[in-house]
Write an enzyme that holds these catalytic residues in place. Structure first.
Site, PDB file in Angstrom:
ATOM      1  N   ASP A  13       0.807  -1.219   0.000  1.00 51.69           N
ATOM      2  CA  ASP A  13       0.000   0.000   0.000  1.00 51.69           C
ATOM      3  C   ASP A  13       0.844   1.275   0.000  1.00 51.69           C
ATOM      4  OD1 ASP A  13      -2.251  -1.657   0.113  1.00 51.69           O
ATOM      5  OD2 ASP A  13      -2.180  -1.703   2.306  1.00 51.69           O
ATOM      6  N   GLY A  15       1.469   3.025  -2.593  1.00 48.62           N
ATOM      7  CA  GLY A  15       1.053   3.924  -3.681  1.00 48.62           C
ATOM      8  C   GLY A  15       1.587   3.432  -5.026  1.00 48.62           C
ATOM      9  N   LYS A  16       1.785   2.117  -5.128  1.00 53.81           N
ATOM     10  CA  LYS A  16       2.318   1.540  -6.377  1.00 53.81           C
ATOM     11  C   LYS A  16       1.381   1.821  -7.553  1.00 53.81           C
ATOM     12  CE  LYS A  16       2.326  -2.449  -4.298  1.00 53.81           C
ATOM     13  NZ  LYS A  16       2.054  -2.069  -2.903  1.00 53.81           N
ATOM     14  N   GLY A  40      -4.489  -4.251  -3.836  1.00 53.57           N
ATOM     15  CA  GLY A  40      -5.480  -3.206  -4.058  1.00 53.57           C
ATOM     16  C   GLY A  40      -4.695  -1.988  -4.486  1.00 53.57           C
ATOM     17  N   HIS A  41      -4.673  -1.736  -5.791  1.00 53.01           N
ATOM     18  CA  HIS A  41      -3.866  -0.648  -6.328  1.00 53.01           C
ATOM     19  C   HIS A  41      -4.792   0.463  -6.801  1.00 53.01           C
ATOM     20  CE1 HIS A  41      -0.232  -3.507  -7.139  1.00 53.01           C
ATOM     21  NE2 HIS A  41      -0.641  -3.501  -5.895  1.00 53.01           N
ATOM     22  N   THR A 129      -6.051 -11.993   3.797  1.00 51.86           N
ATOM     23  CA  THR A 129      -7.201 -11.322   3.203  1.00 51.86           C
ATOM     24  C   THR A 129      -8.328 -12.319   2.902  1.00 51.86           C
ATOM     25  OG1 THR A 129      -6.062 -11.546   1.101  1.00 51.86           O
ATOM     26  CG2 THR A 129      -5.867  -9.438   2.211  1.00 51.86           C
ATOM     27  N   GLN A 224       1.997  -6.092  -3.190  1.00 51.38           N
ATOM     28  CA  GLN A 224       2.445  -6.176  -1.786  1.00 51.38           C
ATOM     29  C   GLN A 224       3.728  -5.355  -1.609  1.00 51.38           C
ATOM     30  OE1 GLN A 224       1.440  -9.579  -3.273  1.00 51.38           O
ATOM     31  NE2 GLN A 224      -0.445  -8.525  -2.785  1.00 51.38           N
ATOM     32  N   ALA A 299      -7.377  -1.025   0.644  1.00 52.03           N
ATOM     33  CA  ALA A 299      -8.137  -0.855  -0.604  1.00 52.03           C
ATOM     34  C   ALA A 299      -8.863  -2.149  -0.986  1.00 52.03           C
ATOM     35  CB  ALA A 299      -7.198  -0.434  -1.732  1.00 52.03           C
ATOM     36  N   ARG A 303      -9.772  -2.770   5.899  1.00 50.44           N
ATOM     37  CA  ARG A 303      -9.257  -2.795   7.275  1.00 50.44           C
ATOM     38  C   ARG A 303      -8.413  -1.555   7.575  1.00 50.44           C
ATOM     39  NH1 ARG A 303      -6.289  -8.488   7.622  1.00 50.44           N
ATOM     40  NH2 ARG A 303      -5.811  -7.943   5.472  1.00 50.44           N
ATOM     41  N   LEU A 332       3.701  12.241   0.800  1.00 51.31           N
ATOM     42  CA  LEU A 332       4.471  13.210   1.584  1.00 51.31           C
ATOM     43  C   LEU A 332       3.535  14.278   2.176  1.00 51.31           C
ATOM     44  CD1 LEU A 332       7.415  13.830   2.325  1.00 51.31           C
ATOM     45  CD2 LEU A 332       7.608  15.187   0.246  1.00 51.31           C
TER      46      LEU A 332
HETATM   47  P1  GDP Z   1      -0.783   0.305  -3.546  1.00 49.99           P
HETATM   48  O1  GDP Z   1      -1.388  -0.957  -3.058  1.00 49.99           O
HETATM   49  O2  GDP Z   1       0.677   0.387  -3.303  1.00 49.99           O
HETATM   50  O3  GDP Z   1      -1.134   0.607  -4.977  1.00 49.99           O
HETATM   51  O4  GDP Z   1      -1.425   1.473  -2.669  1.00 49.99           O
HETATM   52  P2  GDP Z   1      -2.989   1.632  -2.290  1.00 49.99           P
HETATM   53  O5  GDP Z   1      -3.716   2.045  -3.497  1.00 49.99           O
HETATM   54  O6  GDP Z   1      -3.462   0.433  -1.562  1.00 49.99           O
HETATM   55  O7  GDP Z   1      -2.910   2.785  -1.213  1.00 49.99           O
HETATM   56  C1  GDP Z   1      -2.420   4.052  -1.496  1.00 49.99           C
HETATM   57  C2  GDP Z   1      -3.515   5.096  -1.223  1.00 49.99           C
HETATM   58  O8  GDP Z   1      -2.945   6.375  -1.156  1.00 49.99           O
HETATM   59  C3  GDP Z   1      -4.565   5.190  -2.325  1.00 49.99           C
HETATM   60  O9  GDP Z   1      -5.790   5.558  -1.760  1.00 49.99           O
HETATM   61  C4  GDP Z   1      -4.030   6.303  -3.228  1.00 49.99           C
HETATM   62  O10 GDP Z   1      -5.050   6.969  -3.968  1.00 49.99           O
HETATM   63  C5  GDP Z   1      -3.426   7.220  -2.199  1.00 49.99           C
HETATM   64  N1  GDP Z   1      -2.251   7.994  -2.648  1.00 49.99           N
HETATM   65  C6  GDP Z   1      -1.248   7.602  -3.494  1.00 49.99           C
HETATM   66  N2  GDP Z   1      -0.288   8.546  -3.532  1.00 49.99           N
HETATM   67  C7  GDP Z   1      -0.682   9.540  -2.694  1.00 49.99           C
HETATM   68  C8  GDP Z   1      -0.093  10.771  -2.280  1.00 49.99           C
HETATM   69  O11 GDP Z   1       1.005  11.139  -2.667  1.00 49.99           O
HETATM   70  N3  GDP Z   1      -0.799  11.506  -1.362  1.00 49.99           N
HETATM   71  C9  GDP Z   1      -2.004  11.133  -0.879  1.00 49.99           C
HETATM   72  N4  GDP Z   1      -2.602  11.916   0.013  1.00 49.99           N
HETATM   73  N5  GDP Z   1      -2.593   9.979  -1.250  1.00 49.99           N
HETATM   74  C10 GDP Z   1      -1.929   9.190  -2.126  1.00 49.99           C
HETATM   75  P1  IMO Z   2      -0.893  -4.200  -2.189  1.00 50.18           P
HETATM   76  O1  IMO Z   2      -0.448  -4.797  -3.484  1.00 50.18           O
HETATM   77  C1  IMO Z   2      -0.959  -4.605   2.183  1.00 50.18           C
HETATM   78  C2  IMO Z   2      -1.091  -8.690   3.832  1.00 50.18           C
HETATM   79  C3  IMO Z   2      -2.385  -9.132   4.470  1.00 50.18           C
HETATM   80  C4  IMO Z   2      -1.868 -10.120   5.503  1.00 50.18           C
HETATM   81  C5  IMO Z   2      -0.703 -10.791   4.765  1.00 50.18           C
HETATM   82  C6  IMO Z   2      -1.035 -12.142   4.168  1.00 50.18           C
HETATM   83  O2  IMO Z   2      -2.186  -3.493  -2.272  1.00 50.18           O
HETATM   84  O3  IMO Z   2       0.190  -3.404  -1.564  1.00 50.18           O
HETATM   85  P2  IMO Z   2      -2.530 -12.978   2.132  1.00 50.18           P
HETATM   86  O4  IMO Z   2      -3.988 -12.736   1.840  1.00 50.18           O
HETATM   87  O5  IMO Z   2      -1.597 -12.491   1.084  1.00 50.18           O
HETATM   88  O6  IMO Z   2      -2.266 -14.398   2.511  1.00 50.18           O
HETATM   89  O7  IMO Z   2      -2.254 -12.079   3.454  1.00 50.18           O
HETATM   90  O8  IMO Z   2      -0.315  -9.876   3.757  1.00 50.18           O
HETATM   91  N1  IMO Z   2      -1.250  -8.164   2.458  1.00 50.18           N
HETATM   92  C7  IMO Z   2      -1.174  -6.860   2.107  1.00 50.18           C
HETATM   93  N2  IMO Z   2      -1.014  -5.770   2.865  1.00 50.18           N
HETATM   94  N3  IMO Z   2      -1.039  -4.477   0.848  1.00 50.18           N
HETATM   95  C8  IMO Z   2      -1.207  -5.566   0.077  1.00 50.18           C
HETATM   96  O9  IMO Z   2      -1.193  -5.508  -1.268  1.00 50.18           O
HETATM   97  C9  IMO Z   2      -1.302  -6.824   0.706  1.00 50.18           C
HETATM   98  N4  IMO Z   2      -1.456  -8.091   0.260  1.00 50.18           N
HETATM   99  C10 IMO Z   2      -1.408  -8.891   1.344  1.00 50.18           C
HETATM  100  O10 IMO Z   2      -3.061  -8.064   5.064  1.00 50.18           O
HETATM  101  O11 IMO Z   2      -1.345  -9.442   6.612  1.00 50.18           O
HETATM  102 MG    MG Z   3      -2.937  -1.635  -1.805  1.00 46.37          MG
END
Ligand code: GDP
Ligand code: IMO
Ligand code: MG
Length: 429
Positions: A13, A15-16, A40-41, A129, A224, A299, A303, A332
């Site tokens: 999570d 911000g990939k 969840g991207h 998850t 991840q 996402a 949680r 940031l």
């Molecule tokens: P990922 O799994 O690495 O793709 O990240 P997630 O999408 O799960 O979580 C990142 C969250 O931060 C998302 O809701 C994005 O829209 C948000 N986000 C990404 N970059 C930024 C940023 O620079 N600032 C803020 N405030 N939100 C951001």
């Molecule tokens: P993105 O790609 C954050 C965590 C789960 C749990 C552990 C194992 O959005 O960054 P699993 O269902 O893989 O067996 O769960 O890994 N987890 C993540 N946490 N971002 C993710 O993906 C995750 N994918 C799995 O919450 O602790």
């Molecule tokens: Mg995510």
């Protein structure tokens, strides 16, 4: 010309999705190489939010998107995602979304086992998850998995499902005290998926290697994060695949010499969902404020994410494990308004300063974060477009991250929108 890998450096999570969507503008192809629909991207484009669980985050840029052999795919989730995008006017058809014939399927018994095991473990649970990711990789490793190639051969598929469901039902009923499943129903359900997905299924190693041969640029999208890697993460509180850059090659069927750039995505602080060690975790109102301002909710599962200060022990671990060539610092802006910031620079284990991230969870649990404190900033930085325009304390924070990780910062993100990004070095330029 470059081929680029993006990986998370922390616990996911980071911000990939946002960074992949942004960089995909200059790529020809975006490839997911591991994980499943736990990812969840998030992308925010034109004021609209899109969350991809399986489909690569290049889909909004209309690039060829590829689900590699290293991914485990729940076909029901994939079809739902395709349909949801289509309802919003985004095409993910066989011409631009390709799935590897060698990718393994997540089956209903994988989800059932995942849930039942977590329940069985009680307070010793991993906090998965529940999407069946671990059980699907487990069957792949024990050579009982079912691949897309099998799904497209009804007789092979039927035979495999019947054999394995017998065994799963025995385990579910007698060991996990859980409901059992009906093989015939599964076969029927999955044949419907096969019909819809067949045109997408191909040999993606050939597709990617041909593209590279023809001078196309490929972006590999990790899911991840480094510390959820099955080998190098905080085992057993990890996911069930290798999340590191090295796995982009195995999970997509390309050779390591094809990779030019590896960018690590670093959230400007640290978060973690689910159980497991987290040395720089905050339990005070600063942690709460970051969680609230950063909207740190999963996402995929919704949680609440645990929050803490930036930890450069884990970042240095990521630099080494992935061979990072540059960093992208995200979120940031979430740190705006904090009077001071702490950076964890080392771990104190019984008076000894640890140089490297320990493998033992017992040692890790006894580690105390060693912090240095930097002044914060009161300005709202979410509209800043140039590095020179950042307040001096922001510059100092960034400089210190680069110094402590010995890695240059190439991208800075100050908001969820594409436009809220300062690209100091575009890997495709
Ligand atoms: P990922 O799994 O690495 O793709 O990240 P997630 O999408 O799960 O979580 C990142 C969250 O931060 C998302 O809701 C994005 O829209 C948000 N986000 C990404 N970059 C930024 C940023 O620079 N600032 C803020 N405030 N939100 C951001
Ligand atoms: P993105 O790609 C954050 C965590 C789960 C749990 C552990 C194992 O959005 O960054 P699993 O269902 O893989 O067996 O769960 O890994 N987890 C993540 N946490 N971002 C993710 O993906 C995750 N994918 C799995 O919450 O602790
Ligand atoms: Mg995510």
């Amino acid at each position: 010309m470059a081929n680029v890998i993006i990986v998370g450096t922390q616990w996911g999570d980071e911000g990939k999705g946002k960074i992949v969507d942004l960089l995909a503008e200059n790529a020809d192809m975006v490839v997911r190489f591991q994980g499943g629909n736990i990812a969840g991207h998030t992308m925010v484009v034109g004021g609209e939010q899109f969350i991809c669980h399986l489909i690569p985050s290049g889909i909004l840029q209309e690039k060829t998107c590829i689900i590699g052999n290293g991914v485990v795919v729940d076909p029901a989730v994939l079809l739902k995602e395709i349909d949801a995008l289509s309802a919003r006017g985004i095409d993910a058809g066989p011409h631009n979304l390709k799935i590897c014939e060698k990718a393994h399927l997540i089956m209903p018994y994988h989800r059932q086992v995942d849930h039942a095991r977590e329940k069985f473990k009680g307070d010793k649970k991993i906090g998965t998850t529940g999407r069946g990711i671990g059980p699907a990789y487990e069957d792949k490793a024990t050579r009982r998995g079912i691949r897309f190639a099998d799904l497209l051969e009804p007789e092979v598929f039927g035979e495999k499902v019947e054999t394995i469901v017998d065994e799963k039902n025995f385990y579910l009923k007698n060991y996990l005290s859980s409901d059992t499943l009906d093989a015939e129903k599964i076969i029927e359900e999955y044949q419907a998926y096969a019909q819809r997905l067949a045109p997408h299924v191909t040999n993606i190693s050939v597709v990617i290697n041909d593209a590279i041969k023809n001078g196309r640029q490929v972006l590999f999208e990790g899911a991840q994060g480094t510390h959820l890697d099955i080998d190098h993460g905080t085992y057993p509180f990890v996911t069930s695949s290798n999340t590191l850059a090295g796995n982009a090659c195995c999970g997509a069927g390309i050779g390591p010499k094809k990779i030019d750039v590896v960018i690590g995505i670093v959230k400007a602080y640290t978060t973690r969902v689910g159980q497991g060690p987290f040395t720089a975790e905050l339990f005070d109102n600063i942690g709460d404020a970051i969680q609230k301002k950063g909207a740190e909710f999963g996402a995929t599962t919704g949680r609440r994410r645990r929050c803490g200060w930036l930890d450069t022990v884990i970042l240095r671990n990521s630099v080494r494990l992935n061979g990072l060539t540059g960093l992208a610092i995200t979120k940031l802006d979430v740190l705006d308004g904090l009077e001071y910031l702490k950076i964890c620079t080392g771990y104190d284990y019984q008076g000894e300063l640890l140089e490297h991230f320990p493998a033992s969870l017992k040692i890790l649990a006894a580690c105390k974060p060693v912090y240095e404190t930097l002044p914060g900033w009161s300005e709202n930085i979410s509209g800043i477009k140039k590095l020179e325009d950042f307040p001096v304390n922001v510059r100092n924070y960034l400089d210190r991250i680069a110094e402590l990780t010995q890695t240059p910062i190439h991208i800075i993100s100050v908001g969820a929108y594409r436009e809220q990004t300062i690209v100091l070095k575009n890997p495709f330029a």
